[in-house]
Motif scaffolding. Structure first.
Motif, short mmCIF file in Angstrom:
data_model
loop_
_atom_site.label_atom_id
_atom_site.label_comp_id
_atom_site.label_asym_id
_atom_site.label_seq_id
_atom_site.Cartn_x
_atom_site.Cartn_y
_atom_site.Cartn_z
N UNK A 348 23.35 -99.11 -49.07
CA UNK A 348 22.24 -99.69 -49.85
C UNK A 348 21.00 -99.91 -48.99
N UNK A 349 20.65 -98.90 -48.22
CA UNK A 349 19.54 -99.01 -47.26
C UNK A 349 18.20 -98.86 -47.96
N UNK A 350 17.27 -99.74 -47.63
CA UNK A 350 15.91 -99.66 -48.16
C UNK A 350 14.89 -99.95 -47.06
N UNK A 351 13.75 -99.27 -47.13
CA UNK A 351 12.68 -99.51 -46.16
C UNK A 351 11.34 -99.15 -46.79
N UNK A 352 10.31 -99.94 -46.45
CA UNK A 352 8.96 -99.70 -46.98
C UNK A 352 7.95 -99.69 -45.84
N UNK A 353 6.94 -98.82 -45.95
CA UNK A 353 5.80 -98.80 -45.04
C UNK A 353 4.65 -99.52 -45.73
N UNK A 354 4.28 -100.70 -45.24
CA UNK A 354 3.17 -101.46 -45.82
C UNK A 354 3.32 -101.59 -47.33
N UNK A 355 4.49 -102.07 -47.75
CA UNK A 355 4.81 -102.31 -49.17
C UNK A 355 4.95 -101.03 -49.98
N UNK A 356 4.91 -99.87 -49.33
CA UNK A 356 5.12 -98.60 -50.03
C UNK A 356 6.54 -98.12 -49.74
N UNK A 357 7.43 -98.14 -50.75
CA UNK A 357 8.83 -97.77 -50.51
C UNK A 357 8.97 -96.36 -49.96
N UNK A 358 9.77 -96.23 -48.89
CA UNK A 358 10.05 -94.91 -48.31
C UNK A 358 11.45 -94.46 -48.66
N UNK A 359 12.41 -95.38 -48.57
CA UNK A 359 13.78 -95.11 -49.05
C UNK A 359 14.23 -96.33 -49.85
N UNK A 360 15.01 -96.08 -50.91
CA UNK A 360 15.42 -97.16 -51.80
C UNK A 360 16.90 -97.04 -52.13
N UNK A 361 17.65 -98.05 -51.77
CA UNK A 361 19.05 -98.17 -52.16
C UNK A 361 19.85 -96.91 -51.83
N UNK A 362 19.69 -96.43 -50.58
CA UNK A 362 20.41 -95.23 -50.13
C UNK A 362 21.81 -95.60 -49.67
N UNK A 363 22.80 -94.95 -50.23
CA UNK A 363 24.19 -95.12 -49.79
C UNK A 363 24.82 -93.74 -49.62
N UNK A 364 25.29 -93.49 -48.42
CA UNK A 364 26.00 -92.22 -48.17
C UNK A 364 26.88 -92.38 -46.94
N UNK A 365 27.92 -91.55 -46.89
CA UNK A 365 28.86 -91.59 -45.76
C UNK A 365 28.89 -90.22 -45.08
N UNK A 366 28.97 -90.28 -43.77
CA UNK A 366 29.08 -89.06 -42.97
C UNK A 366 30.35 -89.19 -42.14
N UNK A 367 31.45 -88.58 -42.57
CA UNK A 367 32.70 -88.69 -41.80
C UNK A 367 32.53 -88.09 -40.40
#
Length: 582
Positions: A348-367
């Motif tokens: 559930x990763x999220x990140x924003x640049x100056x209040x501009x969302x870059x990634x939202x609610x990312x969930x993934x697995x890399x075995x």
């Protein structure tokens, strides 16, 4: 906080050196003032002979008095010279040591900042800060600190002599000093903002020149020489005008101080002469006071240079201290599992640049041991996920795990040691090919260097060079082609045998032959480690175990290449676009 206090706080380990330098400066000034007094005593001996001051101390013969004066003069000059040598040695040594410490501290702090923070700054400004600003502080400590101390001590010592001989004359002679000091402070307040503006303008010039030198091929290809020359001229002219504004103020200080000095000297000359003519002041004392007035007031004419040097240094000190006080990201201190397996989980990763969302609610697995690709249009969030994994930035929401451990708790350096990173535009240091493959090691393991180069399909072209792995790559790898730089960067990542291999657009700027070579390399090496690939060229990721398609910061599709093409969705549209299918 005043910049001088900030500088003193940083220079705490050098306080003993500064204290010794101050003592040597004071003692030098003490012996520097004595010759004027000895001149007065000599005049007293010649005029009054057996009734002189020295005669009252037991030396009746005038020649014996002169011999004593010669001996005292020699001793005074010797001690003055010794302490001048000592204060120069101490202050200049302190200036060099503090300059060295400041520059290294500024660079170390800069390296600890996230790359995005550094990228937001102009490179020219950072270069000016670590070079010219640090040098400006060094120049002040070299001479300015001693000058300020000696002017202060000279005023105290000479003032004490004046009051001891005649209080009335002392008041007249010292009257200009408060006016001089007030004038100096008045000028200081007006100089500081002007010099701060000049330093910013200098950084703009440096940034413009640095940018143009890096892009000279583009400038010439577009015949934009006159266009860019005008930019440089405008930036340089702005710097010249801002410096001129400071010069107009600083140049006025010395003439104003000279007029005040003249007033004090005339007061001593007239009033002291009147006292001597009326027998209220000895001729020797009058001679000493005339000389001492010069010694007291004339050094104040250097306040202009001192003020100028001081204000430049304080503007520079503020800039350096601002960098050193830039807040560093929170660092963990845990270590990854040894050996690291390379299993990754984005939750559930999220990140924003100056209040501009870059990634939202990312969930993934890399075995562990699998190859996973991130694809999608520009601005989809692919590179942001890699920055989050490398902890160049930290997520606003969610977390990332490595072998079950939250990477926020890990020491970033320890985390990055288990990751091999290949950027789209790889950085090569100005050294040999071996230095770049074994980057970070003082003595490269040549067997490992060659093995890494073979794995990256770089060995053949390196072996064909006249000096092989000892060949210089030039600044930023200018002696190599783009594809060669990319393969050296891949070999560098493989040299450390990482548990995780991260490729950020590693084939986007290479030709088809180089891409095929890199593809062959990846086919051999990716099954041994976890591999995370960001790519625009979908041909690069056809064999990936899983492909995740990102759009507007979200995962919109996931699957293998065949599954995604069959689904006829976002990925299939990108594939048809790149392959030219209808």
């Amino acid at each position: 906080m005043h910049p001088l206090r900030r500088l003193f706080a940083f220079a705490r380990p050098y306080r003993r050196d500064a204290a010794l330098g101050t003592v040597y400066s004071v003692l030098n000034k003490f012996f520097d003032v004595l010759p004027e007094l000895l001149i007065g005593v000599a005049v007293d001996v010649v005029v009054n002979r057996q009734a002189s001051f020295l005669a009252r101390l037991g030396l009746v013969d005038p020649m014996h008095q002169l011999y004593a004066l010669v001996a005292l003069t020699v001793a005074v000059w010797v001690f003055e010279s010794i302490f001048e040598y000592l204060y120069a040695l101490k202050w200049r040594g302190l200036a060099q040591d503090l300059q060295h410490t400041l520059r290294n501290a500024a660079y170390a702090h800069l390296q600890a900042l996230p790359p995005d923070t550094i990228a937001r700054e102009r490179s020219g400004r950072l270069m000016a800060l670590m070079n010219e600003d640090v040098n400006q502080i060094e120049r002040f400590l070299n001479t300015g600190a001693n000058d300020l101390i000696q002017v202060f001590c000279s005023s105290l010592m000479v003032g004490a002599v004046f009051f001891a001989l005649t209080a009335d004359l002392a008041v007249l002679a010292l009257l200009p000093i408060p006016l001089i000091l007030l004038g100096a402070f008045w000028f200081q307040k007006r100089l500081y903002p002007r010099y701060a503006a000049a330093r910013d303008a200098a950084a703009t010039v440096s940034s413009r020149l640095n940018n143009n030198l890096a892009g000279m091929a583009t400038i010439q290809a577009y015949t934009a020489e006159a266009f860019e020359a005008e930019h440089v001229r405008a930036a340089s002219d702005d710097f010249r005008q801002r410096n001129a504004a400071a010069i107009r103020v600083s140049a006025a200080i010395t003439p104003v101080i000279r007029m005040a000095v003249l007033a004090g000297f005339i007061a001593t000359l007239l009033y002291g002469g009147w006292l001597a003519l009326n027998g209220k002041l000895g001729v020797g004392s009058y001679s000493a006071l005339v000389y001492l007035t010069q010694r007291l007031l004339w050094p104040l004419t250097r306040l202009a240079d001192m003020t100028d040097l001081y204000q430049r240094a304080m503007a520079s000190a503020n800039r350096v201290m601002d960098l050193l006080e830039t807040k560093l990201p929170v660092r963990g201190n845990a270590q990854p599992a040894a050996p690291a397996k390379g299993a990754l989980a984005f939750e559930n990763v999220g990140f924003s640049y100056d209040a501009r969302p870059a990634v939202q609610d990312i969930s993934l697995r890399v075995p562990a041991g699998q190859t996973v690709a991130l694809v999608g249009g520009t601005g989809g969030g692919k590179s942001t996920l890699l920055k989050l994994l490398l902890r160049f930035i930290d997520p606003d929401a969610g977390r990332i795990r490595l072998d079950g451990m939250d990477i926020a708790a890990l020491d970033p350096a320890a985390l990055r040691r288990v990751i091999g990173y290949v950027a789209q535009d790889p950085f090569l240091t100005d050294g040999t090919i071996a230095d770049n493959i074994a980057y970070g090691e003082r003595v490269p393991d040549l067997a490992k260097v060659e093995a890494a180069a073979r794995a990256a399909e770089a060995h053949d072209f390196v072996a064909a060079l006249p000096q092989g792995y000892a060949s210089a790559v030039g600044e930023r790898g200018a002696q190599l082609s783009g594809g060669q730089r990319q393969r050296i960067a891949l070999a560098r990542a493989l040299y450390r045998d990482p548990a995780i291999l991260v490729l950020d657009e590693a084939t986007s700027a290479v030709d088809n032959e180089t891409e095929a070579a890199i593809q062959r390399s990846l086919a051999r090496i990716t099954h041994q480690r976890t591999t995370l690939i960001v790519a625009h060229r979908l041909s690069t990721v056809r064999q990936a175990d899983a492909i995740h398609v990102l759009d507007a910061g979200r995962i919109v599709e996931s699957g293998t290449h065949d599954e995604l093409v069959a689904r006829n969705g976002f990925y299939a549209a990108l594939w048809r676009l790149q392959t030219g299918e209808a």
